[in-house]
Design an enzyme around this catalytic site. Structure first.
Site, short mmCIF file in Angstrom:
data_model
loop_
_atom_site.label_atom_id
_atom_site.label_comp_id
_atom_site.label_asym_id
_atom_site.label_seq_id
_atom_site.Cartn_x
_atom_site.Cartn_y
_atom_site.Cartn_z
N HIS A 69 0.83 -1.21 0.00
CA HIS A 69 0.00 0.00 0.00
C HIS A 69 0.86 1.26 0.00
O HIS A 69 0.50 2.26 -0.62
CB HIS A 69 -0.95 0.02 1.21
N ASP A 82 -5.16 -7.24 -1.96
CA ASP A 82 -6.35 -6.81 -1.21
C ASP A 82 -7.54 -7.75 -1.43
O ASP A 82 -8.31 -8.01 -0.52
CB ASP A 82 -6.76 -5.38 -1.61
N ARG A 107 -2.39 -27.82 1.60
CA ARG A 107 -1.48 -27.02 2.40
C ARG A 107 -1.86 -25.54 2.24
O ARG A 107 -1.80 -25.00 1.13
CB ARG A 107 -0.02 -27.25 1.93
N GLU A 197 9.78 -21.18 4.29
CA GLU A 197 10.87 -20.54 3.54
C GLU A 197 11.55 -19.40 4.30
O GLU A 197 11.44 -18.22 3.92
CB GLU A 197 10.38 -20.03 2.18
N ASN A 337 10.67 -26.99 -0.44
CA ASN A 337 10.10 -26.34 -1.62
C ASN A 337 11.21 -26.21 -2.65
O ASN A 337 12.31 -25.76 -2.32
CB ASN A 337 9.59 -24.94 -1.29
#
Ligand SMILES: *[C@@H]1O[C@H](CO)[C@@H](O)[C@H](O)[C@H]1NC(C)=O
Ligand SMILES: *[C@@H]1O[C@H](CO)[C@@H](O)[C@H](O)[C@H]1NC(C)=O
Ligand SMILES: *[C@@H]1O[C@H](CO)[C@@H](O)[C@H](O)[C@H]1NC(C)=O
Ligand SMILES: *[C@@H]1O[C@H](CO)[C@@H](O)[C@H](O)[C@H]1NC(C)=O
Length: 502
Positions: A69, A82, A107, A197, A337
């Site tokens: 923002h 948003d 997940r 992560e 990942n």
């Protein structure tokens, strides 16, 4: 590329027959082996990328709301999260997609600020709690297990205001939040992920690499963050282990992401440079959890460079022996990942000037131009990398159970006929099967990112990674299956990557 097309004509089973790029996998044959019965398939998302409802029903502001923002130009297409895929209102449609594909688990992540608007447990937002309970009940009603991430990068702004992941208080604050989540949702959750992560949280968020909160404290703040992320993870793991595991029978771990780093040549120098790089990327977070303490090469290199830079002690904050013992062993399985790979060659020691994690790691790190590119620039398709990474993990940390908690690829042009994604999934999963059958690596689950198109951080809606298309200009945000959703459904049903595995 031309060579590949010639090659295709004569060879039925080469992977290059459904692609247009050289990923160094020329001549590789997709395996006919099948996934073992009981292997689990899932799909993944994260709260900020799908939910929308950013300030609805009492949700507090988190750092991505704040950062985007106040810096709208940061996102490639000027979009925000948003509304995103509007899953705050459309979660039942998401679950319907999952049912159609036949996944075993979903997940997703809980937005800390949706249930604790100020990050603290003194004020719980009932509407936020209800949202996750409703989602969990919907999953249960459809026979889909929940794998729930407690932190996928969306720190409540109120906690950022006191220093976020560089303030030691965050360890206790995260643990309080985690404990509340176990209490509220634990009866529905089979698998917990504490933190997703840490590399992106710390180097993206505090090392100036383009993620919220956008702090540029290279070589300093990014290491403080890593220290407190690991201590926070460990504390949350221990609370689950001692107070909830016996009642709730779930499992809990941390998700670490890593690229593969391939030495350019077989020379000792290139191999050492590649090993050092992966220790700074994966080992930095995995070594404390699976072996204990920072990797030795990090301890040595950061200490050496810090002294040369004029610091009187290392910039890598040491763990006490109690902390080493506390973090070691805080996993129920290894979750990773993985998306892409890099080449690494030895290079002259980086200049001693402004410190950074990247310079501390050293090496010349690059991708080959010939590797096929996905829509997102850094993202090249290197299927064999996942196999090499898994072998390295087994050699380094031992024979652990491994779950792939994210893997997938972005669209290139928004088509529903996403053959390139089918090719990517087929090749990456084929190398996964090779790792299981040829290298005896114990992989028990695979999670595709993502079920629906969503807000890909600073790539905005340019980085579409769903197997269902979502039109982000349509207020209704309809979910439309791409061809890859049918492919994945068939893999889950038949356990075979090809049309037939006879
Ligand atoms: C898969 O099966 C086909 C047909 O039997 C065979 O031609 C091919 O070589 C097999 N591929 C591999 C990798 O074994
Ligand atoms: C893989 O790990 C799971 C969980 O620890 C275990 O039950 C299973 O026996 C292992 N499989 C192999 C092939 O080692
Ligand atoms: C979009 O990508 C798909 C899959 O890579 C390709 O087959 C198709 O030709 C592309 N369409 C356009 C308009 O570029
Ligand atoms: C996306 O939605 C907008 C607004 O409803 C519509 O004008 C556009 O045609 C849609 N695009 C696609 C590809 O369906």
């Amino acid at each position: 590329m031309k060579f590949l097309y010639r090659f295709v004509i004569f060879t039925l089973f080469v992977v290059s027959s459904f692609g247009d790029g050289d990923d160094d996998d020329v001549g590789y044959e997709v395996t006919n082996k099948t996934f073992p019965k009981g292997f689990l398939f899932g799909v993944a998302t994260a709260a900020y990328q799908i939910e929308g409802g950013w300030d609805e029903d009492g949700k507090g502001e988190q750092i991505w709301d704040m950062w985007i923002h106040s810096n709208p130009k940061i996102v490639a297409d000027g979009s925000t999260g948003d509304v995103a895929s509007d899953s705050y209102h459309k979660y039942k449609e998401d679950v319907a997609c999952m049912t159609e594909v036949g996944v075993h688990y979903y997940r997703f992540s809980i937005a800390w600020a949706r249930i604790l608007p100020n990050g603290r447990t003194n004020k719980v937002n009932k509407a936020g709690v209800d949202y996750y309970l409703n989602l969990l009940k919907e999953l249960k009603a459809n026979g889909i297990e929940a794998m729930v991430t407690l932190y996928h990068w969306d720190l409540p702004t109120a906690l950022h205001d006191i220093g976020g992941w560089t303030n030691p208080e965050i360890v206790g604050l995260f643990a309080e939040y985690a404990q509340l989540c176990y209490e509220l949702f634990g009866d529905y959750v089979k698998t917990w992920v504490t933190i997703n992560e840490p590399k992106q949280i710390c180097h993206g968020g505090y090392g100036g690499s383009g993620y919220a909160p956008g702090i540029n404290s290279e070589g300093l703040g990014e290491y403080l963050c890593a220290r407190y992320v690991l201590l926070a993870h460990a504390k949350a793991w221990h609370i689950y282990d001692t107070e909830f595991r016996s009642k709730q029978n779930g499992r809990i771990t941390i998700v670490i992401d890593s690229d593969w780093f391939e030495p350019t040549t077989d020379s000792a120098e290139d191999k050492e440079a590649a090993e050092t790089k992966i220790q700074f990327v994966f080992g930095m977070y995995a070594n404390p959890v699976f072996i204990g303490d920072w990797p030795q090469v990090m301890i040595d290199r950061v200490a050496d460079r810090s002294l040369k830079e004029g610091f009187d002690q290392t910039r890598l904050p040491p763990f006490s022996s109690e902390e080493v013992a506390d973090i070691r062993g805080t996993y129920d399985f290894l979750a990773i990942n993985h998306y892409t790979s890099y080449m690494v060659s030895a290079a002259a020691e980086p200049n001693i000037d402004n410190p950074s994690w990247v310079k501390d790691a050293g090496g010349n790190v690059y991708q080959k131009d010939t590797w096929q590119q996905a829509a997102i620039g850094w993202f090249r398709i290197v299927p064999w990398g996942i196999g090499k990474l898994l072998k390295w993990i087994k050699a380094t940390y031992g024979d652990l159970e491994i779950v792939i908690t994210e893997n997938g690829v972005s669209d290139r042009n928004g088509t529903l006929e996403d053959d390139h994604r089918i090719r990517y999934l087929k090749l990456y999963m084929s190398h996964l099967l090779d790792a299981m059958y040829e290298d005896n690596i114990n992989i028990t689950g695979y999670t595709l990112w993502s079920i629906i198109d969503n807000f890909e951080w600073t790539q905005g809606f340019n980085g579409k990674l769903g197997i269902y298309y979502v039109n982000m200009s349509d207020p209704e945000r309809p979910r439309v299956p791409k061809k890859s959703s049918k492919y994945y459904a068939n893999v889950i049903k038949t356990l075979c990557l090809q049309d037939s595995c006879e």
